[in-house]
Motif scaffolding. Structure first.
Motif, short mmCIF file in Angstrom:
data_model
loop_
_atom_site.label_atom_id
_atom_site.label_comp_id
_atom_site.label_asym_id
_atom_site.label_seq_id
_atom_site.Cartn_x
_atom_site.Cartn_y
_atom_site.Cartn_z
N LEU A 280 26.04 20.36 10.12
CA LEU A 280 26.64 20.54 11.44
C LEU A 280 26.63 22.01 11.83
O LEU A 280 27.01 22.87 11.04
N TYR B 47 27.95 24.02 8.75
CA TYR B 47 28.75 23.23 7.83
C TYR B 47 27.85 22.19 7.15
O TYR B 47 26.89 21.70 7.73
N GLN C 133 36.30 25.38 17.77
CA GLN C 133 34.88 25.33 17.50
C GLN C 133 34.27 24.10 18.17
O GLN C 133 34.88 23.03 18.16
N GLN D 183 28.31 18.38 5.48
CA GLN D 183 29.25 17.28 5.34
C GLN D 183 28.60 16.13 4.59
O GLN D 183 27.59 15.58 5.05
N GLN E 161 33.64 12.96 3.21
CA GLN E 161 34.23 14.24 2.82
C GLN E 161 34.46 15.10 4.06
O GLN E 161 33.91 14.85 5.13
N ALA E 162 35.26 16.14 3.87
CA ALA E 162 35.49 17.09 4.94
C ALA E 162 34.26 17.96 5.16
O ALA E 162 33.54 18.27 4.20
N PRO E 163 33.99 18.35 6.40
CA PRO E 163 32.94 19.35 6.62
C PRO E 163 33.27 20.62 5.83
O PRO E 163 34.41 21.08 5.82
N MET F 27 24.85 15.61 5.99
CA MET F 27 24.81 15.94 7.41
C MET F 27 25.09 17.43 7.53
O MET F 27 26.03 17.94 6.91
N ARG G 32 39.87 34.72 17.19
CA ARG G 32 40.20 34.25 15.84
C ARG G 32 41.56 33.59 15.74
O ARG G 32 41.83 32.84 14.82
N LEU H 216 32.34 24.61 5.21
CA LEU H 216 31.69 25.77 5.81
C LEU H 216 30.75 26.43 4.80
O LEU H 216 31.14 26.72 3.67
N TYR I 275 28.35 28.76 13.37
CA TYR I 275 28.72 28.30 12.02
C TYR I 275 27.74 27.22 11.56
O TYR I 275 27.23 26.44 12.35
N GLU J 278 30.10 32.14 2.66
CA GLU J 278 31.22 31.65 1.86
C GLU J 278 30.91 31.87 0.39
O GLU J 278 29.75 31.77 -0.04
#
Lengths: 114, 110
Positions: A90, A35, A103, A37, A41-43, A88, A98, A45, A33, A57
């Motif tokens: 990630l 991400y 992760q 960030q 804030q939230a990471p 950043m 699943r 995707l 994955y 996405e």
């Protein structure tokens, strides 16, 4: 030790100059994955690979592309970085279960756009 | 639309006391929840998880509680230690994709 490695840890690029961030893993995980960030804030995707299957996405800008040449490596290409892409980045991996998806993250690459 | 919310950006606790970090979610399709811990200049580290069919999971000093009817989960750290000072993210899993909250910065003071 099995791990997720990201290089470089810090990357400085110029506005509009393509940049590539790399991620490698020794966990032999099926899924990788990327991400983004930003501060406080939230990471978020961007996309992921399940083996060789690429999954983007819906709101990931076209400016962001990815390559996964083999199980161990995955790259994030930013074709024309803008000031708003400073963040950043990630990389994470998972085994692909699943329903019980844990992760594992690398240390991240901090991108600065001048 | 923020599916996972951590409404407290920061929390300060005295060493030895309990830390309680809270997380609310709106997506009833989440089947698995995780907590991650992040130190500055490092990636998030997996801490503890809970399946949606359980209401509690414990691992040493860390316990996660899930209240499905309230769509709320919490992480308890007892006793808190200065080394626990970090940003804590909760995340919900749906079909292999994690949706993260914004994080809560925990500061444990000696």
């Amino acid at each position: 030790d099995a791990m997720v490695i990201q290089n470089p840890r810090y990357q400085v690029t110029q506005f509009g100059k393509p940049v590539t961030l790399s991620c490698s893993q020794t966990l032999n995980h099926n899924v990788m994955y990327w991400y983004q960030q930003k501060s406080s804030q939230a990471p978020k995707l961007l996309f992921h690979y399940y083996d060789k299957d690429f999954n983007n996405e819906a709101d990931t800008p076209d400016n962001f592309q990815s390559r996964r040449p083999n199980t161990s490596f995955c790259f994030l290409d930013i074709r024309s970085p803008g000031l708003g892409d400073a963040a950043m980045y990630l990389c994470a991996t998972s085994s692909g279960d699943r329903e019980r998806e844990t992760q594992y993250f690398g240390p991240g690459t901090r991108l600065l756009v001048l | 639309d923020q599916q996972v919310k951590q409404n407290s950006p920061s929390l300060s606790v005295q060493e030895g006391r309990i830390s309680i970090l809270n997380c609310d979610y709106t997506n009833s399709m989440f089947d698995y929840f995780l907590w991650y811990k992040k130190y500055p200049a490092e990636g998030p580290t997996f801490l503890i998880s809970i399946s949606s069919i359980k209401d509690k999971n414990e691992d040493g000093r860390f316990t996660v509680f899930l209240n499905k009817s309230a769509k709320h989960l919490s992480l308890h750290i007892v006793p808190s230690q200065p080394g626990d000072s970090a940003v804590y993210f909760c995340a919900g899993n749906q079909g292999g994709k994690l949706i993260f909250g914004q994080g809560t910065e925990l500061s444990v003071k000696p």
